[in-house]
Design an enzyme around this catalytic site. Structure first.
Site, PDB file in Angstrom:
ATOM      1  CG  ASP A 317      -2.133   0.487   1.339  1.00 48.23           C
ATOM      2  OD1 ASP A 317      -2.545   1.704   0.060  1.00 48.23           O
ATOM      3  OD2 ASP A 317      -2.583   1.046   2.062  1.00 48.23           O
ATOM      4  CD  GLU A 320      -0.450   5.117  -4.593  1.00 51.06           C
ATOM      5  OE1 GLU A 320      -1.033   4.168  -4.282  1.00 51.06           O
ATOM      6  OE2 GLU A 320       0.118   5.776  -3.568  1.00 51.06           O
ATOM      7  CG  ASP A 431      -7.461   4.442  -0.292  1.00 53.19           C
ATOM      8  OD1 ASP A 431      -7.730   3.496   0.197  1.00 53.19           O
ATOM      9  OD2 ASP A 431      -6.993   5.477   0.481  1.00 53.19           O
TER      10      ASP A 431
END
Length: 720
Positions: A317, A320, A431
């Site tokens: 998670d 990025e 999300d």
């Protein structure tokens, strides 16, 4: 172009960075001027490609971006970002797959751009007659795939980028997650409740609160004492533990991961050559420079902390990477705050705006030019390589897990992904929210990811943000029961979302839906193996299998493989569903409980169907079959001796069931082939077994074969 001929051409501009997204290199074309019907514009820092669009042109692909499956009329920014919230005007999300399929008349053109920098696709947004692709780099590879068949283009794309990731079979079971289950006792309570209520489940997730002060590759011993014994207890009940792994490494003396990273120069640098400092959950931290092989090896080896405990499942998670703030932005914010005049609103309001615009705080891309990766050519700003950062983290994890457990499948899903990640891990779509609009978006994203080679994917069932009501959670679970990644997940500020947290009726419907999934797992897993082997999507848009122009407009139905179609209810308070059935007759199943025979025959065309809250409309294509088994509480609990085949047979139906160990990488599957031929009011049966590395456990196959009149013939096949 010659009819039915597949052609693939590669063009190069400048000196592309070796991303490793494309693994099957092909010879370069001599001249970039031959780039089909594209006009090319080049500058020192940018390349743009433009192509005229006819009114009939449709476009597909581009990963998990917002909007309909047909990308026509929208623009998309291929820049790996976690969009919050995912609203219709979001142009960038965290799955930038720069692969676009252009359909014109009876030809298909796939364009794959291999470049780690920002890429913008304007698919007729600013000019409806023009496709405008802008690459924020002058160094890239372009692959053009031409064919008169869409499947040819998709298979060639997978040949270039790699065969889809194959998780262990248990990963097709139900998975329960929350941000966060705060301690071992809470996890045990969740596990016990699943088994007590006999709701099947194969995995429970640990979000960031299991860690010691949010330090990766640690466990907080206060809420999770005797972690090894805890893992053994939960796994002994048939659950897999899936801890989260973020990329940031907390700056803290005595923390071995941090000290090893500093000692060996493993972190990204700032402009002065010092380890770059940012902040996420742990506070101030460094980011590993995953683009370097030695850093990947180090990071992969760190997973031994978990594999020694028997944990081989992980989710990546914040990769990025997401950044909350940096020391510099805090200083700017403090300076701005010191200039504020608190006495007058007319003075305060502009300063609020100034804070918003100038502080560059949460998840801002303005951080990315400030840190650098070490490459053979010297330091390169993260901005230029941003889209592959999460992919390189996946490379590190996957290679490390394969080294730690050779020939054993690992479980890995990621929020950030791009071209090439499809061969390393699964994807969940970030999300999302507890919105009905996101329920429909789930279908569109999963179809588009499958078109880009990502077969194992799904969204947070019920929505990550917000509070799902009973009906939304039921309808989303019904959709999720037919999608590979079947995970209920929500954030800590939302209501509890486990299947028993609503009312008795809701609990029973959710239990029946999850149990239905387990009755179908052998079939869905077999279809997944076939799709992976054939390099074709598993979750398919209808236009992939049927030649009907109107199918481009259908965004709320999908196929699992080639024969099972699902039309989930995606609107609140809906008890009817309009469904379009293409080309042939279909066996309609009002699916609720796995052992209820609610079947009827429907002809092709549009139908308005009554659908109870407990039902999801499922359709089996004429002369195709689906397989059902006795459901388990978790995969591997039972040795399955019996199964049943159901279908509408008017001519000849050929069914093949693929099966293997479900855990090994190099496992040669066995294949059970069954042929059913209608002979008037009776049927003729044939079957054979191709032996694989794992023996089949079935001893008896029961058949329910329907005719056009709705009559059902029942037969049995005994396997030796």
């Amino acid at each position: 172009m010659q009819k039915n001929k597949l052609t693939t051409k590669r063009y190069q501009i400048g000196n592309p960075y070796p991303t490793e997204s494309v693994i099957q290199k092909i010879p370069l074309e001599n001249s970039i001027e031959q780039l089909n019907d594209f006009k090319i514009h080049q500058s020192k820092e940018q390349v743009s490609l433009q192509r005229k669009l006819s009114p009939e042109t449709a476009m597909y692909g581009l990963g998990q971006n917002m909007g309909p499956i047909n990308r026509r009329g929208r623009k998309f920014r291929m820049f790996n970002m976690q969009a919050r919230p995912q609203t219709p005007d979001c142009f960038a999300v965290n799955g930038p797959y720069s692969f676009l399929i252009i359909k014109e008349a009876d030809t298909y053109l796939g364009i794959l751009i291999d470049c780690p920098s920002e890429i913008n696709f304007d698919c007729g947004f600013n000019n409806q007659k023009l496709l405008d692709i802008t690459i924020e780099s002058s160094d890239l590879d372009i692959y053009l795939i031409n064919s008169s068949h869409l499947k040819d283009v998709l298979q060639e794309y997978v040949r270039l980028t790699g065969t889809a990731y194959l998780p262990p079979k248990w990963a097709f079971g139900f998975q329960q997650s929350r941000y966060s289950y705060m301690n071992a006792e809470e996890v045990k309570t969740i596990a016990n409740k699943f088994r007590e209520l006999k709701i099947p489940c194969d995995a429970i997730y640990l979000d960031i609160d299991y860690m010691d002060d949010y330090k990766v590759f640690t466990v907080d011993q206060k809420p999770f004492p005797n972690f090894s014994s805890f893992v053994q207890e939960i796994q002994g009940q048939g659950f897999n533990i899936i801890p989260i792994i973020d990329p940031g490494v907390k700056i803290e003396s005595g923390y071995s991961v941090y000290e090893d990273g500093v000692k060996n120069n493993y972190f990204c640098k700032d402009a002065e050559g010092n380890d770059y400092i940012a902040a996420v959950w742990p506070g101030l931290l460094h980011f590993p420079d995953f683009l370097r092989e030695e850093v990947q090896n180090w990071w992969g080896d760190l997973h031994k902390f978990f594999t020694d405990l028997g944990i081989t499942a992980f989710w990546n998670d914040m990769n990025e990477p997401e950044i909350f703030y940096s020391p510099e932005t805090i200083k700017k914010l403090q300076q701005t705050a010191s200039e504020m005049d608190y006495t007058a609103w007319r003075d305060l309001d502009p300063i609020h705006y100034k804070i918003k615009m100038d502080s560059y705080m949460l998840n801002s891309e303005t951080y990315y030019p400030d840190f650098f990766h070490q490459t053979p050519e010297g330091p390169v700003a993260h901005t230029k390589l941003h889209n592959i950062y999460g992919f390189k983290m996946l490379q590190a994890a996957s290679e490390g897990l394969l080294k730690l457990n050779p020939n054993q499948r690992y479980f890995l899903i990621s929020r950030s992904s791009t071209i090439g990640a499809n061969r390393l891990s699964g994807v969940w779509t970030g999300d999302n929210h507890s919105w009905w609009e996101h329920l429909k978006l789930n279908i569109q994203m999963v179809i588009s990811l499958n078109l880009c080679g990502v077969l194992y994917c799904g969204s947070d069932i019920g929505g990550h943000c917000g509070n799902a009501d009973e009906e939304l959670l039921i309808r989303w679970t019904q959709l999720g029961a037919f999608v590979p990644l079947f995970r209920n997940h929500t954030e800590k500020s939302s209501r509890q979302q486990e299947p028993w947290e609503y009312n008795v009726q809701t609990t029973q419907i959710l239990k029946d839906t999850i149990t239905l999934r387990y009755a179908l797992i052998d079939y869905l897993y077999s279809e997944f193996l076939k799709s992976r082997s054939s390099h074709l999507p598993f979750i398919r848009a209808l236009f992939l299998e049927f030649n009907d122009p109107s199918l481009d407009e259908i965004n709320d139905q999908f196929l699992c493989g080639s024969s099972l179609m699902v039309a989930p209810v995606i609107e609140a308070n809906a008890r009817y569903r309009n469904v379009y059935l293409p080309e042939c007759n279909w066996l309609f199943w009002s699916a609720s409980a796995y052992n209820q025979d609610n079947f009827q025959i429907l002809k092709s065309g549009t139908h308005r169907l009554a659908v109870k809250l407990s039902e999801v409309p499922v359709f089996v294509k004429e002369n195709e079959l689906i397989l059902l088994t006795e459901p388990e509480q978790y995969l591997g609990e039972l040795e399955k001796k019996e199964a049943s085949l159901v279908g509408l047979v008017t001519g000849t139906a050929n069914f093949s069931l693929y099966y293997d160990s479900g855990s090994k990488i190099n496992d040669n599957p066995g294949i059970l082939n069954i042929k059913i031929r209608r002979n008037g009011a009776s049927i003729d049966l044939e079957h054979d077994l191709i032996i694989g590395d794992t023996p089949i456990t079935y001893q008896k196959i029961s058949l329910k074969i329907f005719s056009l009149s709705g009559d059902c013939l029942r037969r049995e096949i005994t396997l030796k």
